[in-house]
Design an enzyme around this catalytic site. Sequence first.
Site, PDB file in Angstrom:
ATOM      1  N   ASP A 194      -2.328  10.828  -1.706  1.00 25.28           N
ATOM      2  CA  ASP A 194      -2.619   9.781  -2.673  1.00 25.28           C
ATOM      3  C   ASP A 194      -2.983  10.350  -4.048  1.00 25.28           C
ATOM      4  OD1 ASP A 194      -2.910   6.848  -1.334  1.00 25.28           O
ATOM      5  OD2 ASP A 194      -3.255   8.441   0.124  1.00 25.28           O
ATOM      6  N   ARG A 196       0.849  -1.188   0.000  1.00 23.49           N
ATOM      7  CA  ARG A 196       0.000   0.000   0.000  1.00 23.49           C
ATOM      8  C   ARG A 196       0.888   1.243   0.000  1.00 23.49           C
ATOM      9  NH1 ARG A 196       1.266   1.653   4.687  1.00 23.49           N
ATOM     10  NH2 ARG A 196       0.145   3.607   4.382  1.00 23.49           N
ATOM     11  N   GLY A 197       0.230   2.408  -0.083  1.00 26.73           N
ATOM     12  CA  GLY A 197       0.948   3.670  -0.126  1.00 26.73           C
ATOM     13  C   GLY A 197       1.141   4.112  -1.565  1.00 26.73           C
TER      14      GLY A 197
END
Length: 358
Positions: A224, A32-33
């Site tokens: 994001d 993730r990220g």
Amino acid sequence: VLDQTLLPRRIKRVRLRTTADIAEAIASLRVRGAPQLGIVGAMGVAQAALRSASRGSAGLLRDAERAGRGLARTRPTAVNLGWGIERVLARGRAAAASLGPGEVAALMVEEALRIQREDAEACRAMARNASGFLARGATVLTHCNTGSLVTGGWGTALGAIRLAHEEGKGVRVIATETRPLLQGSRLTVWELRRLGIPHALVADGAAAGLIARGEISAVLVGADRIAANGDVANKVGTYPLALAARASRIPFVVVAPVSTFDLSVRDGAAIPVEERSPGEVTGVFGIPVAPRGTAARNPAFDVTPARFVTAIVTERGVARSPYRGALARLVARGASHRAPEAPFGARTPPRRARRAGA
């Protein structure tokens, strides 16, 4: 990849051998990220090209594009995912007319590995560019997880904090839990402990009160997706921190690579906000905490308006309001690897939430 769902209890690396493996790992948050998703998306389509059974370059590209479409759908908010996919596909398309499938696949793998190297370099540059916001002895509040787990190097916001620590500035970190999946308490605190950076964990609902009492010097977060006007989509819970920072007149700083920019969306209202399974709210890691049948909303992100953002720190420099021109200039500085006008696979209609299961 390091399976982030098991941290901090267990350190386990998982091999992702197929596009389906990669899609599952992204959707389940094993990986993730935003910057890391760009790297994994890039490697995913390069892997699909390398494993293609097609005897021609055109067929290989079709296989890679099919993999890219599937991967791009897994996390609709993080623009880096589509950006990384598109960069590798573009490299393949440019070579397909003159080279055979083996050579095209090799170039796509090379591009994916280049993205990882560039991200590591970008992390150090972002950290240097953010240094002016971290005074000696500062107490910095950070939200979610923005360290080495989510990038190819040191991290974004947490990478800047790490550099300040290594420079002997004596910074201290207040990390939020980051509900509902506790990336702050599980992952950020784990990273801070390994780095030896003084820190404390705080409940999400207590963070604004600490800011109001004057206990926080600055708020540093990642992103994001950043719209053309500077609106910032980040882990849910970021927006109230920006409001509290503005009320207390302390810096609210976003640290993110230029690959997080999406100049194809005018403002934050056009950013798709992923909604995850309600079970992540009504339960904690499979253990129910609410009565059976309770309805729940689980937006994974919120959008902070540009007017509450003190600065956006990137590897190419620092942008300040008015952001529309400032962000465009930063993108233009990297002419060879600028973000695409629209990330690969971005088909979510604007102004509507998209639901995605865990």
